[in-house]
Design an enzyme around this catalytic site. Structure first.
Site: not given
Ligand code: AMP
Length: 399
Positions: A38, A199, A356, A379
């Site tokens: 950074r 999610k 991310g 974010g």
């Molecule tokens: P996010 O922070 O929303 O970008 O989500 C990232 C996280 O989603 C990572 O830690 C992944 O391990 C998790 N992830 C991705 N695919 C799946 C899945 N099919 N089931 C559960 N967790 C998942």
């Protein structure tokens, strides 16, 4: 939001005191910086200001001291590293906008550089307290925002200070805004967005906003199973957000009404349970998403989905990607995420990766140079994709 903002090149900086908000939130271990990425990224803006005779006053937050003076979160380590990189002294202030900062700012000569202490040492910072904003503004004649990672926050040092000073972008923010802004406002088509991550509920507004703009929306990762469930498929023990089934149905209908292709994985990697620890070896099988057994969990997209998603990315003119396609922390379940990263790297399109996990994946795989733009803000880039106005950008002067 207007994405056409003035930059440091559009304002006279010679002889002026320029307060420049950087993202010096670097990782440290036992008082040592473990990655200076950074700081290195901030150099072009700082070097421009020095070369053009500005009196440079840098500021940033580091960690979350929450208004407390935590010595382990002092920016002194950044001043030392920056000084090495610039090959010149970086004067360290012992406060944020107090007596020491004022005295040192007043004594600066053209081309000098100083750094304030961690802005989050002051409680008012995250509250966008006008008193702190004014005290910061009193140090300088011009405000430059070069911290995209905090541009979605209305804090004193990211936005509030612009109430009192002419405000423009540094090179990092300018690049983020011009590339992502163009992709969202006036994309070369076909425009494909690829979303993943855990999610649906984290990306409700992103999905809704992107459906207004894209030609194809691809949904993978944990989110995909709620969409598949909304289509009536049994998804076994996969992650499903039951409260969002209606929302997914609405989005499927919206895509159809707008003529947007909404692609879900046709096949999936399955295992009996979520790996624990996350990188533990798991017995993985691949099945079509129409045939997920009741006792299995979908943890990555399958090889057919990889091909479909990669083909969509390769035939696009603009691709935006945010979020992993599976539990990429586990090598066996990282194949979908790697395939998407590879497809972006191989594509001739303008390719943009949100911050991310997906950004880290591209960098770790060594694809960074083959991607048009990897955002520095997780974010912030998501809020950008939501179509929200980012306070740290909205406060900058329009061209
Ligand atoms: P996010 O922070 O929303 O970008 O989500 C990232 C996280 O989603 C990572 O830690 C992944 O391990 C998790 N992830 C991705 N695919 C799946 C899945 N099919 N089931 C559960 N967790 C998942």
């Amino acid at each position: 939001m207007n994405y056409n903002k003035k930059s440091i090149e559009d304002i006279e900086v010679a002889g002026k005191r320029v307060l420049c908000r950087c993202d010096f939130n670097v990782p440290t271990k036992e008082g040592k910086i473990t990655s200076d990425k950074r700081i290195v990224a901030a150099l072009p803006t700082i070097q421009y200001l020095i070369a053009h005779g500005a009196r440079v006053i840098l500021c940033s937050h580091m960690g979350k001291p929450k208004g407390e003076w935590k010595p382990e979160l002092s920016l002194k380590v950044v001043a030392d590293r920056l000084s090495e990189l610039l090959g010149k002294e970086v004067i360290m202030a012992s406060d944020v906008a107090g007596e020491d900062s004022k005295a040192k700012a007043a004594a600066l000569k053209d081309g000098d550089v100083m750094l304030l202490e961690n802005t989050r040492y002051i409680k008012g910072e995250t509250k966008n307290d006008p008193e702190l904003s004014k005290a910061l503004a009193d140090l300088a004649d011009i405000f430059v925002n070069d911290a995209f990672g905090t541009a979605h926050r209305a804090h004193s040092s990211t936005a509030g200070v612009a109430d009192y000073l002419p405000a423009v972008s540094g090179y990092l923010v300018q690049k983020e805004v011009s590339i992502m802004g163009k992709a969202l406002a006036n994309p070369e088509r076909p425009f494909v967005a690829i979303l993943g991550g855990a999610k649906v509920s984290d990306k409700l507004n992103v999905i809704n906003n992107l459906l207004e703009k894209v030609d194809t929306l691809i949904i993978g990762g944990g989110m995909a199973y709620t969409f598949l469930a909304a289509q009536g498929y049994s998804v076994g023990k996969s992650l499903v957000d039951n409260e969002k089934l209606d929302y997914c149905k609405e989005m499927l209908a919206k895509a159809e009404a707008k003529g947007v292709k909404l692609l879900l994985p046709v096949d999936t990697a399955i295992a009996p349970a979520f790996p624990s620890p996350i990188d533990a070896e798991v017995p993985v099988d691949y099945v079509d998403c129409t045939a997920i057994p009741a006792d299995q969990m979908g943890l990555d997209i399958g090889p057919k989905a990889c091909e479909v998603f990669a083909a969509a990315a390769k035939s696009a003119k603009t691709v935006v990607w945010n979020g992993p396609m599976g539990v990429f922390e586990n090598p066996t379940l990282a194949k979908g995420t790697i395939a998407v990263a590879q497809a972006l790297a191989d594509s001739d399109a303008v390719t943009i990766v949100g911050g991310g996990d997906s950004a880290a994946a591209c960098e770790q795989l060594g694809f960074a140079n083959a991607i048009t733009h990897i955002s520095t803000g997780g974010g912030a880039s998501l809020e950008f994709l939501e179509g929200l106005e980012l306070p740290g950008i909205a406060c900058l002067q329009d061209k």
